[in-house]
Motif scaffolding. Sequence first.
Motif, PDB file in Angstrom:
ATOM      1  N   PRO A 137     108.285  27.669  28.558  1.00 11.86           N
ATOM      2  CA  PRO A 137     107.861  27.485  27.446  1.00 11.86           C
ATOM      3  C   PRO A 137     108.754  27.066  26.175  1.00 11.86           C
ATOM      4  O   PRO A 137     108.675  26.476  25.216  1.00 11.86           O
ATOM      5  N   ARG A 138     109.782  28.116  26.346  1.00 11.79           N
ATOM      6  CA  ARG A 138     110.839  28.183  25.185  1.00 11.79           C
ATOM      7  C   ARG A 138     112.023  27.955  25.585  1.00 11.79           C
ATOM      8  O   ARG A 138     112.341  27.962  26.901  1.00 11.79           O
ATOM      9  N   PRO A 139     113.077  27.740  24.789  1.00 12.71           N
ATOM     10  CA  PRO A 139     114.398  27.253  25.164  1.00 12.71           C
ATOM     11  C   PRO A 139     114.933  28.395  25.914  1.00 12.71           C
ATOM     12  O   PRO A 139     114.788  29.479  25.649  1.00 12.71           O
ATOM     13  N   ALA A 140     115.724  27.969  26.846  1.00 14.48           N
ATOM     14  CA  ALA A 140     116.396  28.986  27.771  1.00 14.48           C
ATOM     15  C   ALA A 140     117.817  28.394  28.387  1.00 14.48           C
ATOM     16  O   ALA A 140     117.800  27.077  28.649  1.00 14.48           O
ATOM     17  N   THR A 141     118.781  29.165  28.578  1.00 15.30           N
ATOM     18  CA  THR A 141     119.846  28.696  29.091  1.00 15.30           C
ATOM     19  C   THR A 141     119.892  28.931  30.534  1.00 15.30           C
ATOM     20  O   THR A 141     120.014  30.200  31.165  1.00 15.30           O
ATOM     21  N   LYS A 142     120.284  27.698  31.106  1.00 14.19           N
ATOM     22  CA  LYS A 142     120.068  27.832  32.834  1.00 14.19           C
ATOM     23  C   LYS A 142     121.227  26.858  32.913  1.00 14.19           C
ATOM     24  O   LYS A 142     121.495  26.053  32.432  1.00 14.19           O
ATOM     25  N   LYS A 143     121.692  27.184  34.481  1.00 13.53           N
ATOM     26  CA  LYS A 143     122.560  26.115  34.830  1.00 13.53           C
ATOM     27  C   LYS A 143     121.945  24.752  35.208  1.00 13.53           C
ATOM     28  O   LYS A 143     120.777  24.851  35.712  1.00 13.53           O
ATOM     29  N   LEU A 144     122.618  23.906  35.258  1.00 12.33           N
ATOM     30  CA  LEU A 144     122.082  22.587  35.587  1.00 12.33           C
ATOM     31  C   LEU A 144     121.547  22.578  37.044  1.00 12.33           C
ATOM     32  O   LEU A 144     120.324  21.662  37.198  1.00 12.33           O
ATOM     33  N   SER A 145     121.999  22.942  38.139  1.00 13.36           N
ATOM     34  CA  SER A 145     121.474  23.116  39.330  1.00 13.36           C
ATOM     35  C   SER A 145     120.071  23.695  39.325  1.00 13.36           C
ATOM     36  O   SER A 145     119.275  23.177  39.950  1.00 13.36           O
ATOM     37  N   GLU A 146     119.767  24.903  38.585  1.00 10.89           N
ATOM     38  CA  GLU A 146     118.732  25.649  38.527  1.00 10.89           C
ATOM     39  C   GLU A 146     117.488  24.737  37.960  1.00 10.89           C
ATOM     40  O   GLU A 146     116.350  24.523  37.947  1.00 10.89           O
ATOM     41  N   LEU A 147     118.178  23.780  36.803  1.00 15.08           N
ATOM     42  CA  LEU A 147     117.517  23.070  35.961  1.00 15.08           C
ATOM     43  C   LEU A 147     116.702  21.906  36.834  1.00 15.08           C
ATOM     44  O   LEU A 147     115.493  21.537  36.834  1.00 15.08           O
ATOM     45  N   THR A 148     117.667  21.235  37.700  1.00 17.40           N
ATOM     46  CA  THR A 148     117.188  20.193  38.505  1.00 17.40           C
ATOM     47  C   THR A 148     116.272  20.702  39.633  1.00 17.40           C
ATOM     48  O   THR A 148     115.359  19.797  39.981  1.00 17.40           O
ATOM     49  N   ARG A 149     116.531  22.123  40.234  1.00 14.86           N
ATOM     50  CA  ARG A 149     115.677  22.197  41.168  1.00 14.86           C
ATOM     51  C   ARG A 149     114.128  22.274  40.532  1.00 14.86           C
ATOM     52  O   ARG A 149     113.195  21.893  41.374  1.00 14.86           O
ATOM     53  N   HIS A 150     114.010  22.773  39.457  1.00 14.49           N
ATOM     54  CA  HIS A 150     112.833  23.096  38.798  1.00 14.49           C
ATOM     55  C   HIS A 150     112.249  21.609  38.590  1.00 14.49           C
ATOM     56  O   HIS A 150     110.779  21.363  38.630  1.00 14.49           O
ATOM     57  N   ILE A 151     112.913  20.593  37.949  1.00 14.14           N
ATOM     58  CA  ILE A 151     112.461  19.266  37.487  1.00 14.14           C
ATOM     59  C   ILE A 151     111.891  18.823  39.116  1.00 14.14           C
ATOM     60  O   ILE A 151     110.910  17.876  39.041  1.00 14.14           O
ATOM     61  N   LYS A 152     112.371  18.710  40.105  1.00 10.59           N
ATOM     62  CA  LYS A 152     111.904  18.424  41.320  1.00 10.59           C
ATOM     63  C   LYS A 152     110.637  18.434  41.865  1.00 10.59           C
ATOM     64  O   LYS A 152     109.834  17.977  42.710  1.00 10.59           O
ATOM     65  N   THR A 153     110.262  19.949  41.098  1.00  8.08           N
ATOM     66  CA  THR A 153     108.995  20.310  41.635  1.00  8.08           C
ATOM     67  C   THR A 153     107.885  19.283  41.032  1.00  8.08           C
ATOM     68  O   THR A 153     106.749  19.448  41.638  1.00  8.08           O
ATOM     69  N   HIS A 154     108.094  18.882  40.145  1.00 11.00           N
ATOM     70  CA  HIS A 154     107.257  17.939  39.333  1.00 11.00           C
ATOM     71  C   HIS A 154     107.181  16.332  39.898  1.00 11.00           C
ATOM     72  O   HIS A 154     106.104  15.787  39.566  1.00 11.00           O
ATOM     73  N   ILE A 155     108.192  16.052  40.466  1.00 11.73           N
ATOM     74  CA  ILE A 155     108.456  14.908  41.213  1.00 11.73           C
ATOM     75  C   ILE A 155     107.880  14.714  42.462  1.00 11.73           C
ATOM     76  O   ILE A 155     108.301  15.492  43.410  1.00 11.73           O
ATOM     77  N   PRO A 156     106.718  13.878  43.107  1.00 10.00           N
ATOM     78  CA  PRO A 156     106.264  13.897  44.545  1.00 10.00           C
ATOM     79  C   PRO A 156     107.565  13.298  45.228  1.00 10.00           C
ATOM     80  O   PRO A 156     108.210  12.506  44.990  1.00 10.00           O
ATOM     81  N   SER A 157     107.713  13.935  46.378  1.00 12.83           N
ATOM     82  CA  SER A 157     108.677  13.590  47.526  1.00 12.83           C
ATOM     83  C   SER A 157     108.276  12.185  48.014  1.00 12.83           C
ATOM     84  O   SER A 157     106.948  12.279  48.117  1.00 12.83           O
ATOM     85  N   SER A 158     109.212  11.666  48.582  1.00 10.40           N
ATOM     86  CA  SER A 158     108.858  10.591  49.377  1.00 10.40           C
ATOM     87  C   SER A 158     108.097  10.905  50.814  1.00 10.40           C
ATOM     88  O   SER A 158     107.304  10.246  51.220  1.00 10.40           O
ATOM     89  N   GLN A 159     108.326  12.122  51.203  1.00 14.66           N
ATOM     90  CA  GLN A 159     107.535  12.404  52.346  1.00 14.66           C
ATOM     91  C   GLN A 159     105.932  12.550  52.156  1.00 14.66           C
ATOM     92  O   GLN A 159     105.074  12.253  52.673  1.00 14.66           O
ATOM     93  N   LYS A 160     105.738  13.306  51.083  1.00 12.46           N
ATOM     94  CA  LYS A 160     104.329  13.466  50.589  1.00 12.46           C
ATOM     95  C   LYS A 160     103.755  12.471  50.130  1.00 12.46           C
ATOM     96  O   LYS A 160     102.391  11.957  50.697  1.00 12.46           O
ATOM     97  N   ARG A 161     104.428  11.243  49.793  1.00 17.44           N
ATOM     98  CA  ARG A 161     103.735  10.163  49.498  1.00 17.44           C
ATOM     99  C   ARG A 161     103.566   9.059  50.718  1.00 17.44           C
ATOM    100  O   ARG A 161     102.404   8.329  50.779  1.00 17.44           O
TER     101      ARG A 161
END
Length: 950
Positions: free
Chosen positions: A805-829
Amino acid sequence: MGTRNSGKKDELHIHEINRTPEYTDFIQKLAAFHEKRGTAFEPEPRLPTMHGHVHVDLLQLYRAVIDKGGYDEISKVQKAWGQLANELGMHFEDNKGMGQLSFQLKQDFYRYLAAFWLQDQHGIDPPPKEILEQVSCASKYGPVLTRSMETFKHHNRSSEETPTKEKEERPVESTPVSSTRASGRLREAPPQRVPFQPETGPTRPPRQTSSTSSTPLQQHHSVNMPHSQSNNSLPQHNSANPVQIGQQQAALRAASAHYVPPQSDTASRLTEVFEPRMPITVPLRPVATPSNNPAEFARRNQHLQRLRDIPLAAKAQIPGVGFDGPNIYTRCLQALRSEIPTEQAFALNHLVKISFERGDKYKFESFQGLAEGLIDKGLEIGSLFYDIQWEIDYSGYPDATDLGALDGLNGTDDILDRIDRLTPKAVMDHLQTAEFSDQFLRIIEAILTIRNMVMLIENASYMSEVYPLRDLLCIILNLPNLEILVEVKHFALDIAEQLTPFLKLESDSPLYRSLLNQLDSTDRGVILTALRAISRISMNSDEANRLQEVPPMVLRNIMNWLLLNDEELMDACLDFLYQYTAMVANVDSLLRAVDMERVVPHLVRLLAHGAKRVREDRVLVPEQKLPSSEDVIPLPIDLQEKLSNTDEPQRCFQWLQSLFEEDAESHITQIAIWQAYQASFGALAGSGRHMLSAADFIRNVSHVFVNARAQIIRGPGEVQRFIIEGIRARSAPMDPDRKEEYLPCKWVLPSNPITGRCTSFFLSGEQMWHHILKSHLGIVPGEGGQFEDKEVNWVCGWKGCSKYPRPATKKLSELTRHIKTHIPSSQKRALSESSESVAKRPRKTFIVPAKTMSLSWEQTVITRDERNPKIEQAAGIPLSAVLVLRNIARNVVKTDAEDELVKEQESSGESGGWNERLFRPVLPRLFEVMTENKAMATYVTSLLQLVQED
């Protein structure tokens, strides 16, 4: 030809009611309308067709009439109602039946829908029911749309004046018509002359219902009145018309076929199709009576007198003739007590049949001496296998030196000792003399009669006080082990099973000891019946069944039988153990005779005997339907480009399929959907490409969605609104080719005050991932489309995410892994799409599925409470097993074995006693049963309370 016609009939559409929610709402509105109007309403009227009677779908009829212009327009065209009936699926082969069907269909619309049609479609108040529903549709009161009370009154006034005028202008039939010969037609027949017929009707005129209406009867009386009174009411030409005079005279004599009552338009049409039945000729034959044939009756009297004078010959009196004798019950009883072999054979043969067929009413107390006679006959079995004659002594002091003397008043206590001192005869199983077989058969019939009769509870209670019967059972159960005796021993065990509920048997009772000896048998039937008989001792009395001094071998056999996969035998063993473990001394004996550490786990396993898993879905949040909106979401970029290069009308079809879906309860205004279409492709108009007009676009909506239709609605105090009913805007676009929904981007954007989030849609998760990185996080890929894994200061703006909820300094790889949790994967669809394809129905995006929770539990045999059927109670083997375990846990702490074990454990540093040793290994399973088996939970809880007591 017959086959071809039948095939055509099969292909015909048959009218049926389509019971949709829309139909239900329409019928409810119609019923409320008629209730407020005060008219009768039938929601499903019946019509006769060539396929039988059908119920009319008033909603289909209403829409079909509106599509053809309304009631008045259809009524103007000949046979239009018949064509409408065919279109609705109501058929008739002959013209007569089709005419009647079309008229009744018209009548149904006129009676139930016409007034509603005027108010619903034209917005006018319908005419009163007196000039609409209460008047036949065949009346000539003008169209329904323009009908009013003024036109109704004007028509009535004109109908009253028209007949008189026509009657005055019509020429007399005897007057020749000049144009008849000139037109070339045949000469008309001369009028029929009716001779004078005198008046035979009643002199008193009948009561008239109306003073304004004129009937032939009134006209006739006016003719017979004086000239001064009738001159004004009767036309002059009536005196010269013999046909009309004949009709008036015939109306006085009887019902006239030429009589037509006034205002025939309001009369019922049901009388028009009535045809009277033809008279039936009944053949008559003369019957002789004293008045029409006195000679025949005189002859009969003389013949009877001669018969009375003949003297009757005296008949010889034969002994026994004319006396029926005693009934079959008394006859069998006396024959049994006569000790005559042939008479006893007759009696026993019939007693077996009577006891089997009339066992519900055949009672010992009604026939004194029957029980004693049957027991005496049964005791003869001893003489067949031993050198002894058993006799019953009712004096109370039998001879102690006589082995065969039985005490009939108090029972023989040493009957088993006497049997042990007897020497068996050498009897072969499969080879006997005729005399032996006949006598043995009679004995078996006597015992079978007792067995059949004690199945009645009154007879069992009566025989429980007959002590010689107990001695007879002991004698039979201790006979040699021969095959010919198997049947009679089973009869004895059945008798004992019915008697023991009324008996109090101590440990030294001969019958109790005889029953225990049967548990050492290898015959399953013997073991089952003996166990039931022992378990039922004192069941119907206040005395406790102690079941003392059971041999250890019997206890071990019972534990072994529990291991067999035999539910009936297992149930009998558990019933025995329940009675046996109710006494502390018996539990002590059980601990010393059987390894209880192995028995208790098996009894715990029986708690789940016959169990099955029951699954039930509980609804936590019911299914919800999202409200419809006039706002149409914009097309995604890729879909916008694809449809822009598509020609009309295909572009319109795909645009509607992408952004709209069917919903019978929703609608959208025509201006809103047209403006949304213009917003999507309005820029193409300047490029010279063909664009649809608004009218063509509205018509295309009905081509894409079958149930969609353009309508005009107007609420109270509102202006007319042009809508398209049956569709609604989607919450997410859908690809028209792949039938796959786009994924919405839920990134929160404070700059968007309307939705508060991003309005972009993407077909794949990868596209959305790149969109978030570029558009919302400002991360641009490097050369070759690769992203550098660097540290980024960011906040997750996905709606509902509380991870960052607050600004945090993270690496881009960790950031992208978190964003993918919000996006439905093709297998689930793909998995969700496969489940939808199995269901074979399209998913409605505006329906929010109900939130459910699946519960599963273990269910064993249950029974319903008679006083409250909703209450489920445990039953069967699981209930018996938990009751045995509860008896053991309650009584084991009171035994001497418990004291011995406690002393032994004190020396070794242990504690707990027998309950700790027996139940500690099975506690997890007991808790599991208590948790998952609702019917057994109460019993297992009480068991755990006994086990866990300090």
